[in-house]
Motif scaffolding. Structure first.
Motif, short mmCIF file in Angstrom:
data_model
loop_
_atom_site.label_atom_id
_atom_site.label_comp_id
_atom_site.label_asym_id
_atom_site.label_seq_id
_atom_site.Cartn_x
_atom_site.Cartn_y
_atom_site.Cartn_z
N GLY A 9 49.76 -13.09 -5.82
CA GLY A 9 50.27 -14.07 -4.86
C GLY A 9 51.30 -13.51 -3.90
N HIS A 73 45.84 -15.38 -7.49
CA HIS A 73 47.04 -15.93 -8.11
C HIS A 73 47.92 -16.59 -7.04
N ALA A 99 47.19 -21.31 -9.04
CA ALA A 99 47.05 -21.01 -7.62
C ALA A 99 46.93 -22.25 -6.75
#
Length: 233
Positions: A9, A73, A99
């Protein structure tokens, strides 16, 4: 054998998967951690509209991967969810790890839980970038001091242009073969967009982890097991 394409992420790069990748490789699968443009070792690469979606699609095509399990993610669920609809029959499954998911015409910024204005102000204060997370952001997320130090120490500013990028879905999200991994220390329930996809998608599965938002650091072995199980569905 499947091919895992692992995308971390905001603020993170391919290095975030270092504790998860070995178990996947030991199980005989291909493992391809990916750094998105503008982050980590690719900080010098510009990132704007649809850049991160192209990063994922082009990696799959460049390596000519088949039986692909795309793993996104946090923020990266948005570009990964879009990419999943664009790689056709190369896709085996998409896994969203605590997510965000893409919603047609919406962006990460437009759906930010504290409101777009607050995130826009934060980007403006930092030259158009989202400042990296701090140790305080990691409190209550099941991380040891060493894990927190590694996570925070490796984080880099996130390009704001990618956060404002409206999603363009080539395929309805509910049609994707998908697993959603909910990390319970980050909130007991998935977001409304995720819940809608879970209800609408007959091929969606929900898995819970009793840990925080960064399970690749806090519970890498458990996350690897979940990914392997998802690949077999």
């Amino acid at each position: 054998m499947v091919n895992f394409v692992l995308v971390a992420g905001a603020w993170l790069g391919s290095w975030a998967w270092d504790d998860v990748a070995p178990a996947l490789r030991e199980a005989g699968h291909g493992v391809h951690p990916l750094t998105l443009s503008g982050l980590a070792d690719k900080q010098a690469v510009p990132a704007g509209r649809q850049t991160h979606v192209r990063d994922v699609v082009e990696e799959v095509e460049r390596l000519d991967l088949r039986d692909v399990v795309l793993v996104g993610h946090s923020y990266s669920g948005i570009p990964v969810g879009q990419a999943a609809g664009r790689i056709g029959d190369r896709l085996a499954r998409v896994v969203f790890v605590d997510a965000d998911v893409p919603v047609e015409g919406e962006s990460f910024l437009s759906t930010w839980w504290e409101g777009p204005a607050k995130l826009e102000a934060a980007l403006a204060r930092n030259g158009g970038f989202w400042a990296p997370l701090t140790e305080a952001d990691c409190d209550g997320q099941g991380l040891t001091d060493a894990q927190t130090a590694r996570l925070v120490g490796g984080a880099t500013p996130h390009p704001g242009g990618s956060l404002a990028d409206p999603a363009v879905l080539a395929r309805p999200l509910a049609e994707l073969p998908a697993t959603y991994v909910k990390c319970l220390l980050d909130g007991p329930e998935p977001s409304g967009d995720v819940t809608a996809a879970l209800r609408a998608g007959e091929r969606w599965r929900l898995v819970e982890m009793d840990t925080g938002h960064w399970p690749m650091f806090s519970r890498p072995d458990e996350l690897a097991r979940i990914l392997l199980e998802a690949a077999g569905q």
